[in-house]
Design a protein around this motif. Structure first.
Motif, PDB file in Angstrom:
ATOM      1  N   VAL A   1       6.891  76.559  18.073  1.00  0.00           N
ATOM      2  CA  VAL A   1       6.748  78.024  18.151  1.00  0.00           C
ATOM      3  C   VAL A   1       8.118  78.684  18.235  1.00  0.00           C
ATOM      4  O   VAL A   1       8.379  79.691  17.553  1.00  0.00           O
ATOM      5  N   ARG A   2       8.998  78.137  19.055  1.00  0.00           N
ATOM      6  CA  ARG A   2      10.347  78.701  19.163  1.00  0.00           C
ATOM      7  C   ARG A   2      11.074  78.627  17.814  1.00  0.00           C
ATOM      8  O   ARG A   2      11.771  79.569  17.417  1.00  0.00           O
TER       9      ARG A   2
ATOM     10  N   ARG B   1       9.754  78.445  14.675  1.00  0.00           N
ATOM     11  CA  ARG B   1       9.218  79.350  13.640  1.00  0.00           C
ATOM     12  C   ARG B   1       9.568  80.806  13.943  1.00  0.00           C
ATOM     13  O   ARG B   1       9.763  81.602  13.018  1.00  0.00           O
ATOM     14  N   GLN B   2       9.660  81.150  15.216  1.00  0.00           N
ATOM     15  CA  GLN B   2      10.082  82.511  15.555  1.00  0.00           C
ATOM     16  C   GLN B   2      11.550  82.721  15.180  1.00  0.00           C
ATOM     17  O   GLN B   2      11.917  83.771  14.632  1.00  0.00           O
ATOM     18  N   ALA B   3      12.375  81.718  15.450  1.00  0.00           N
ATOM     19  CA  ALA B   3      13.802  81.835  15.141  1.00  0.00           C
ATOM     20  C   ALA B   3      14.062  81.831  13.640  1.00  0.00           C
ATOM     21  O   ALA B   3      15.011  82.459  13.168  1.00  0.00           O
TER      22      ALA B   3
ATOM     23  N   GLU C   1       6.233  84.309  10.523  1.00  0.00           N
ATOM     24  CA  GLU C   1       5.313  85.127  11.306  1.00  0.00           C
ATOM     25  C   GLU C   1       3.956  84.436  11.455  1.00  0.00           C
ATOM     26  O   GLU C   1       3.611  83.528  10.702  1.00  0.00           O
ATOM     27  N   LYS C   2       3.175  84.894  12.419  1.00  0.00           N
ATOM     28  CA  LYS C   2       1.856  84.307  12.677  1.00  0.00           C
ATOM     29  C   LYS C   2       0.932  84.399  11.471  1.00  0.00           C
ATOM     30  O   LYS C   2       0.157  83.497  11.192  1.00  0.00           O
TER      31      LYS C   2
ATOM     32  N   THR D   1      -3.523  79.507  14.129  1.00  0.00           N
ATOM     33  CA  THR D   1      -2.671  79.701  15.303  1.00  0.00           C
ATOM     34  C   THR D   1      -3.465  79.388  16.563  1.00  0.00           C
ATOM     35  O   THR D   1      -4.666  79.675  16.643  1.00  0.00           O
TER      36      THR D   1
END
Length: 572
Positions: A439-440, A442-444, A448-449, A455
Motif C-alpha cells: 500500500v505504501r 502504490r501510494q508513493a 490510485e485505488k 481493494t
C-alpha cells in the motif's frame, strides 16, 4: 498518465495504467514494462477455472480442525469462549485474505505471496516465508496421510492390515493427481471440496434441527447449556482469571482450524482470469467463515455441554468420527447409524487436505526457485505446467509418514507437527506486513485505488489490527507451558518439550531472515523501489486475450439455462 492502448488481432482494449516510470520516480527503467513474464520451460499453466477456484475458496481449507478440533476447545473453555475465539480469528483470517487478494488481483504472479514479500518488502522476508511455508507443508502432508490411515482403522483394525498399506495407497493417489496437471487437480479438488461443503451444510441442518427439538428425543435444547453448566469454563485457574485463560486457550484451536485458508493465494499463478476470480473468491471467504465456522461452533455449543461424559471420551480419541463433537451431539440426541457415514466424510476431508498440502508444498518450492532462492531445477515444468522436480522432492519427503506406523514414533511426530504449526501464523503475519509495504509503495508510485481490480475493504487499519492480533497469538499461543504440570510422582515440572516445539519456529524464522541478509547483503524495499511493474504488462495482455477468446467462444451461447444464469452463475 493516460491509458495505455494495445491492439491484438481482434480488438483494442484499454489496459490499467502502469505506475510512473523511472524518469518520474527514479526506481525502474521502461524495459520492465514489457518484460516477458516467464520462460515456457519454467511456466505454470493457467488451467484453474472460475468454478474450481470458487469451490476451493469455499471448502478448500475445511478440515479436521473444524469437524474434530472444536470438541477439545469446547470441553476446555465452554461454548461462549469458542464462539468468541472463532469469530475473532475468523475476522483476522478475512483481513489476511483481503490483504492477499488486493496484491494478487493487481499482480497475479506465479511465485505467489512469497514473490510479493520479496518484491514489495524485502527479499529476505520472501526467502524466510517461502522456506517456512514449504517446511510446514512437507511435514503436514505426511501427517494427513497418517490421519487417513487412522480413520480407516474405524473399519479395518491395524492388527488386520498394517496402516502403512493405506498410507502407500493414499500417497500414490495424491502424487498421481498432482502429476496429471493443474486441470485434473482443479477438477478433483472441486468435487472433493463440494463433498466437504455438502457435509458441513448437512451437519448444520441436522444440528439446527436437534437444537429446535427435531431429534428422536424431542428435546428442544436452545441455550440451556449456556446456563447450566455455563457459557464459559474456567481453565488454569478460578473466577474471571480462569475464564479468560480458558478463552485464550481456544484461540490456538481456532487458529489451527483456519490454517490453509491462504490456499487461494497459492493458486493465483494458475487461475484463469485471476483479476476477476480472486476478488470473488475472497468475498466468498467471508461467508464461508460466518456460515461454516462461526455457525458450527454456535450450534455445537448449544447441543453439547462442556462437562458431557461423551465429550470427555471423544476428546481422548485420536481421530475419526468418535473424536467429533458432532457425533457426540448425535449420540446425546438419540441418533445412531450416522457415525460411520461421518467417518467416511472425514476420510474425504483428510484425503483432500493431503492432496492440497502436497500441491502447496510443490508450488511453494517452485516459487522459491523462480525467485532464485532454490535450485533452478525446481522451477522446471513439464508440458502440463507441472513443476515435476519440486513435486518429486516434496513427495519423497512425504514418505516420512511411514515412520508413524511404529507406535513409539507417534509422540515424536506430534512434536514435529507442533513445531511447524507456528509457521501458519508466521505466514499470515508475513502477508499482512507485505500488504502494508504494498500500500505504501502504490501510494508513493502514483497508483490510485480505482486502478486496482480489488481493494481490501478495511484498508490499512484492518491490516494493522489483524497483524497485532496475529503477533499476540504467536507469542502467547503456548502460554500453558509456563504453568507447571504434575508428573507421575506428584511433583511439578516445566513442560520443556512443549516449550521448545511451540516456540522454536519463531527464532528459526527470524534466523532465516537475518541470515539471508547477512550472506547476501540485500536491502529492504522502500516505497519508491518496490517492484510493482515487472511482468504486469504481460499479465495485462494475457487477460485481454483470455477475455477476447471467452467473448468469441460464448457469443452464440447467450441463451443458456435460465435457472443456471439466475441462481448459479453468479457464484462461479
Amino acid at each position: 498518465m493516460g491509458l495505455v492502448h494495445r491492439k491484438n488481432q481482434d480488438a483494442s482494449v484499454d489496459v490499467l495504467p502502469s505506475p510512473q516510470t523511472s524518469e518520474e520516480k527514479g526506481s525502474f527503467s521502461n524495459a520492465h514494462l514489457d518484460a516477458p513474464q516467464d520462460d515456457p520451460e519454467t511456466s505454470l499453466h493457467r488451467g484453474l477455472k472460475s468454478r474450481q477456484i470458487t469451490m476451493i475458496a469455499i471448502g478448500g481449507a475445511i478440515g479436521t480442525g473444524l469437524i474434530i478440533g472444536t470438541g477439545s476447545a469446547l470441553a476446555k473453555a465452554g461454548p461462549l469462549s469458542i464462539l468468541i475465539s472463532y469469530s475473532i480469528v475468523g475476522f483476522i483470517v478475512y483481513m489476511v485474505m483481503c490483504a492477499l487478494g488486493e496484491m494478487a488481483a493487481y499482480l497475479p504472479i506465479q511465485s505467489g505471496f512469497t514473490g510479493y514479500a520479496a518484491r514489495f518488502c524485502d527479499p529476505a522476508l520472501g526467502f524466510s516465508l517461502g522456506y517456512t511455508y514449504w517446511f510446514k507443508y512437507i511435514i503436514v502432508t505426511p501427517n494427513q496421510l497418517t490421519a487417513a490411515a487412522l480413520v480407516i482403522q474405524y473399519w479395518v483394525p491395524r492388527e488386520q492390515v498394517n496402516p502403512g498399506v493405506f498410507i502407500a495407497v493414499f500417497l500414490v493417489a495424491i502424487i498421481a493427481i498432482n502429476y496429471l496437471g493443474i486441470k485434473f487437480f482443479g477438477e478433483i479438488e472441486f468435487w472433493l471440496s463440494s463433498v466437504k461443503v455438502l457435509t458441513i451444510v448437512g451437519l448444520l441442518i441436522l444440528s439446527l434441527t436437534l437444537v429446535l427439538g427435531g431429534g428422536p428425543d424431542r428435546d428442544r435444547k436452545g441455550f440451556r447449556y449456556w446456563k447450566s453448566p455455563g457459557a464459559m469454563k474456567p481453565a488454569y485457574g478460578t473466577g474471571d482469571t480462569g475464564r479468560f485463560l480458558g478463552l485464550w486457550s481456544t484461540f490456538v484451536t481456532a487458529t489451527f482450524a483456519y490454517l490453509g485458508t491462504e490456499l487461494v493465494g497459492v493458486t493465483v499463478g494458475e487461475a484463469q482470469n485471476p483479476r476477476r476470480v480472486i476478488p470473488r473468491a475472497i468475498k466468498l471467504t467471508f461467508w464461508r467463515i460466518v456460515v461454516f465456522y462461526v455457525l458450527s461452533v454456535l450450534l455445537i455449543g448449544m447441543l453439547v455441554p462442556y462437562n458431557s461424559k461423551a465429550l470427555s471420551f471423544a476428546t481422548k480419541q485420536t481421530t475419526g468420527a468418535s473424536a467429533s463433537p458432532f457425533v457426540v451431539a448425535m449420540i446425546e440426541s438419540g441418533i445412531s447409524g450416522l457415525p460411520g457415514f461421518l467417518n467416511a466424510c472425514i476420510l474425504i476431508f483428510v484425503f483432500s487436505a493431503a492432496n492440497s498440502d502436497l500441491y502447496i508444498a510443490t508450488r511453494t518450492l517452485y516459487g522459491l526457485a523462480k525467485e532464485g532462492n532454490s535450485h533452478r531445477l525446481f522451477a522446471v515444468t513439464d508440458r502440463r505446467g507441472v513443476p515435476i522436480y519440486a513435486l518429486g522432492l516434496s513427495a519423497s519427503i512425504a514418505c516420512i509418514a511411514f515412520l508413524n506406523v511404529a507406535d513409539d514414533s507417534t509422540k515424536v511426530f506430534k512434536y514435529f507437527v507442533n513445531l511447524v504449526t507456528i509457521f501458519g501464523l508466521l505466514t499470515w503475519i508475513s502477508i499482512l506486513v507485505t500488504h502494508i509495504y504494498f500500500v505504501r509503495a502504490r501510494q508513493a508510485q502514483g497508483i490510485e485505488k480505482h486502478q486496482l481490480a480489488y481493494t481490501a475493504p478495511f484498508g490499512l487499519p484492518g491490516t494493522y489490527f489483524a497483524l497485532g492480533f496475529c503477533i499476540l497469538i504467536a507469542i502467547f499461543k503456548n502460554f500453558d507451558v509456563f504453568i507447571y504440570v504434575k508428573d507421575r510422582e506428584g511433583g511439578e515440572h516445566f513442560d520443556t518439550s512443549n516449550f521448545i516445539t511451540g516456540y522454536l519456529g519463531i527464532p528459526l524464522y527470524l534466523c532465516m531472515i537475518f541470515g539471508y541478509k547477512l550472506v547476501t547483503h540485500t536491502k529492504g524495499c522502500t516505497p519508491l523501489t518496490a517492484d510493482l511493474i515487472t511482468g504486469k504488462a504481460a499479465i495485462d495482455l494475457e487477460e485481454e486475450e483470455f477475455l477476447a477468446n471467452k467473448a468469441a467462444t460464448h457469443s452464440d451461447k447467450k441463451g443458456g439455462g435460465w435457472f443456471y444464469r439466475r441462481f448459479v452463475a453468479w457464484l462461479f
